[in-house]
Design a protein around this motif. Sequence first.
Motif, PDB file in Angstrom:
ATOM      1  N   ALA A 201       8.146   1.088 -12.847  1.00 61.45           N
ATOM      2  CA  ALA A 201       7.220   0.230 -13.586  1.00 61.45           C
ATOM      3  C   ALA A 201       7.818  -0.302 -14.879  1.00 61.45           C
ATOM      4  CB  ALA A 201       5.942   1.003 -13.898  1.00 61.45           C
ATOM      5  N   ALA A 202       8.879   0.308 -15.363  1.00 60.47           N
ATOM      6  CA  ALA A 202       9.457  -0.092 -16.650  1.00 60.47           C
ATOM      7  C   ALA A 202      10.119  -1.461 -16.538  1.00 60.47           C
ATOM      8  CB  ALA A 202      10.472   0.949 -17.106  1.00 60.47           C
ATOM      9  N   ASP A 203       9.955  -2.272 -17.582  1.00 62.66           N
ATOM     10  CA  ASP A 203      10.532  -3.615 -17.577  1.00 62.66           C
ATOM     11  C   ASP A 203      11.939  -3.652 -18.157  1.00 62.66           C
ATOM     12  OD1 ASP A 203       9.956  -3.128 -20.216  1.00 62.66           O
ATOM     13  OD2 ASP A 203       8.548  -4.795 -20.455  1.00 62.66           O
ATOM     14  N   GLU A 204      12.468  -2.504 -18.509  1.00 64.29           N
ATOM     15  CA  GLU A 204      13.849  -2.380 -18.978  1.00 64.29           C
ATOM     16  C   GLU A 204      14.313  -0.961 -18.707  1.00 64.29           C
ATOM     17  OE1 GLU A 204      13.521  -1.331 -23.661  1.00 64.29           O
ATOM     18  OE2 GLU A 204      12.825  -3.351 -23.112  1.00 64.29           O
ATOM     19  N   PRO A 205      15.634  -0.735 -18.682  1.00 67.43           N
ATOM     20  CA  PRO A 205      16.125   0.619 -18.393  1.00 67.43           C
ATOM     21  C   PRO A 205      15.587   1.652 -19.386  1.00 67.43           C
ATOM     22  CG  PRO A 205      17.889  -0.969 -18.170  1.00 67.43           C
ATOM     23  CD  PRO A 205      16.734  -1.706 -18.768  1.00 67.43           C
ATOM     24  N   VAL A 206      15.385   2.854 -18.875  1.00 69.44           N
ATOM     25  CA  VAL A 206      14.741   3.935 -19.616  1.00 69.44           C
ATOM     26  C   VAL A 206      15.759   5.034 -19.895  1.00 69.44           C
ATOM     27  CG1 VAL A 206      12.928   5.702 -19.505  1.00 69.44           C
ATOM     28  CG2 VAL A 206      12.527   3.416 -18.539  1.00 69.44           C
ATOM     29  N   THR A 207      15.672   5.643 -21.072  1.00 74.67           N
ATOM     30  CA  THR A 207      16.486   6.811 -21.396  1.00 74.67           C
ATOM     31  C   THR A 207      15.780   8.071 -20.893  1.00 74.67           C
ATOM     32  OG1 THR A 207      17.391   5.755 -23.381  1.00 74.67           O
ATOM     33  CG2 THR A 207      17.555   8.163 -23.245  1.00 74.67           C
ATOM     34  N   LEU A 208      16.513   8.921 -20.177  1.00 76.88           N
ATOM     35  CA  LEU A 208      16.003  10.238 -19.781  1.00 76.88           C
ATOM     36  C   LEU A 208      16.605  11.288 -20.698  1.00 76.88           C
ATOM     37  CD1 LEU A 208      16.220  10.227 -15.863  1.00 76.88           C
ATOM     38  CD2 LEU A 208      14.363   9.429 -17.337  1.00 76.88           C
ATOM     39  N   ALA A 209      15.774  12.188 -21.193  1.00 80.14           N
ATOM     40  CA  ALA A 209      16.254  13.273 -22.050  1.00 80.14           C
ATOM     41  C   ALA A 209      15.883  14.604 -21.414  1.00 80.14           C
ATOM     42  CB  ALA A 209      15.667  13.163 -23.452  1.00 80.14           C
ATOM     43  N   PRO A 210      16.726  15.126 -20.516  1.00 79.89           N
ATOM     44  CA  PRO A 210      16.472  16.453 -19.940  1.00 79.89           C
ATOM     45  C   PRO A 210      16.953  17.526 -20.924  1.00 79.89           C
ATOM     46  CG  PRO A 210      17.942  15.099 -18.557  1.00 79.89           C
ATOM     47  CD  PRO A 210      17.904  14.503 -19.921  1.00 79.89           C
ATOM     48  N   ILE A 211      16.032  18.397 -21.337  1.00 80.30           N
ATOM     49  CA  ILE A 211      16.382  19.413 -22.331  1.00 80.30           C
ATOM     50  C   ILE A 211      16.103  20.817 -21.793  1.00 80.30           C
ATOM     51  CG2 ILE A 211      16.280  17.932 -24.360  1.00 80.30           C
ATOM     52  CD1 ILE A 211      13.364  18.731 -24.756  1.00 80.30           C
ATOM     53  N   GLY A 212      16.083  20.926 -20.471  1.00 83.10           N
ATOM     54  CA  GLY A 212      15.977  22.209 -19.799  1.00 83.10           C
ATOM     55  C   GLY A 212      16.942  22.217 -18.632  1.00 83.10           C
ATOM     56  N   PRO A 213      16.778  23.106 -17.673  1.00 81.00           N
ATOM     57  CA  PRO A 213      17.585  23.053 -16.451  1.00 81.00           C
ATOM     58  C   PRO A 213      17.453  21.683 -15.792  1.00 81.00           C
ATOM     59  CG  PRO A 213      16.397  25.123 -16.581  1.00 81.00           C
ATOM     60  CD  PRO A 213      15.875  24.269 -17.691  1.00 81.00           C
ATOM     61  N   LEU A 214      18.491  21.246 -15.099  1.00 83.46           N
ATOM     62  CA  LEU A 214      18.561  19.875 -14.608  1.00 83.46           C
ATOM     63  C   LEU A 214      18.028  19.692 -13.186  1.00 83.46           C
ATOM     64  CD1 LEU A 214      21.976  19.040 -16.227  1.00 83.46           C
ATOM     65  CD2 LEU A 214      19.860  17.793 -16.633  1.00 83.46           C
ATOM     66  N   THR A 215      17.226  20.618 -12.720  1.00 82.41           N
ATOM     67  CA  THR A 215      16.742  20.588 -11.341  1.00 82.41           C
ATOM     68  C   THR A 215      15.972  19.319 -11.016  1.00 82.41           C
ATOM     69  OG1 THR A 215      16.528  22.988 -11.611  1.00 82.41           O
ATOM     70  CG2 THR A 215      15.671  22.020  -9.583  1.00 82.41           C
ATOM     71  N   ASN A 216      15.015  18.940 -11.859  1.00 85.06           N
ATOM     72  CA  ASN A 216      14.222  17.738 -11.585  1.00 85.06           C
ATOM     73  C   ASN A 216      15.086  16.485 -11.536  1.00 85.06           C
ATOM     74  OD1 ASN A 216      11.788  19.156 -11.538  1.00 85.06           O
ATOM     75  ND2 ASN A 216      11.350  18.767 -13.697  1.00 85.06           N
TER      76      ASN A 216
END
Length: 320
Positions: A117-132
């Motif tokens: 749904a985002a109209d521009e690229p989104v930053t992801l900030a994983p700050i726990g285990p990377l499973t998801n």
Amino acid sequence: MGRKLIIDTDPGVDDAFAIALAALSEDVELLGVTTVFGNVPLSATTRNALRLLSLCGRADVPVAAGAARPLVYPHPHRARYAHGADGLSGRAGELPDPVRALEPVDAVSMLVSLLEAADEPVTLAPIGPLTNIALLLAAHPGIAEKIDRIVLMGGGLVRGNTTAAAEFNIWSDPEAARRVLVEEAVPAVLVPMDLTYRCAVDTGWLAELAGSSPIGAALNALTPDYLEHYKKALGWDGIVLHDAVAVAEAIRPGMLRTEALPVEVECSLGPSRGATVVDSRLPGLRGETGEEPHTVDVAVDTDLDGLRTFVLERISGAKR
């Protein structure tokens, strides 16, 4: 409106500071929060995330629960020794009750919906285990084009904190970490504990935060168990805001100085399981011994006082 950001988290005291940093920054469009097992079980990390967003007055931010266990092997233990039995020094119940219900979909499904749904690229900030994040990229490879970059807290260049070799987030699911850091081409920034330890804050910083606002006081009230743990780890009275360092870079790119370096994750069942192996040889030398590998931007330095001030001012509301 601002930089589009999604946080994947396992709150956790340092996660609490990181969530508040993003939730209270007016130049950030916090699209959602997803939760994962880690410092405490998934039920607790999810409850904590909902309560923390309630504390910050962000009922507009959806929360979805994700992986309750690693991809392959069982999770040996949690981090109650640092974060307390409930993840927040036994004080999670003192936070406001959630004002928004948990989303009826899983974390990966919500990530896909938000990214599409985002109209521009989104930053992801994983700050726990990377499973998801590993599951997202494996099941939905086309979604990578909607990701601006992944800024993650994890790893140690010369030592670990959970074992002699491994940092907690990577050690919790090495196979997932390897998928994200080694096998995927999505731009990534690795914020290792070597740098986050250098960004530690003292009790004077915490006292200033506590006196700044009701939110600052509530966050400081979550730190007793964490502070006791880090007295042993640091040798002085202070805490390490690991995850907030990564979220600061997610909010303001370039706050951390990075070097593009190849990274491997040790997935054996031996004593080095979960170690991040960073190849710091010069590119010319690496080229002599094989094909130039994929690189990750590894955070190696920052203006330490500037970063501490940035986090304090954003959470306290001094400069929003």
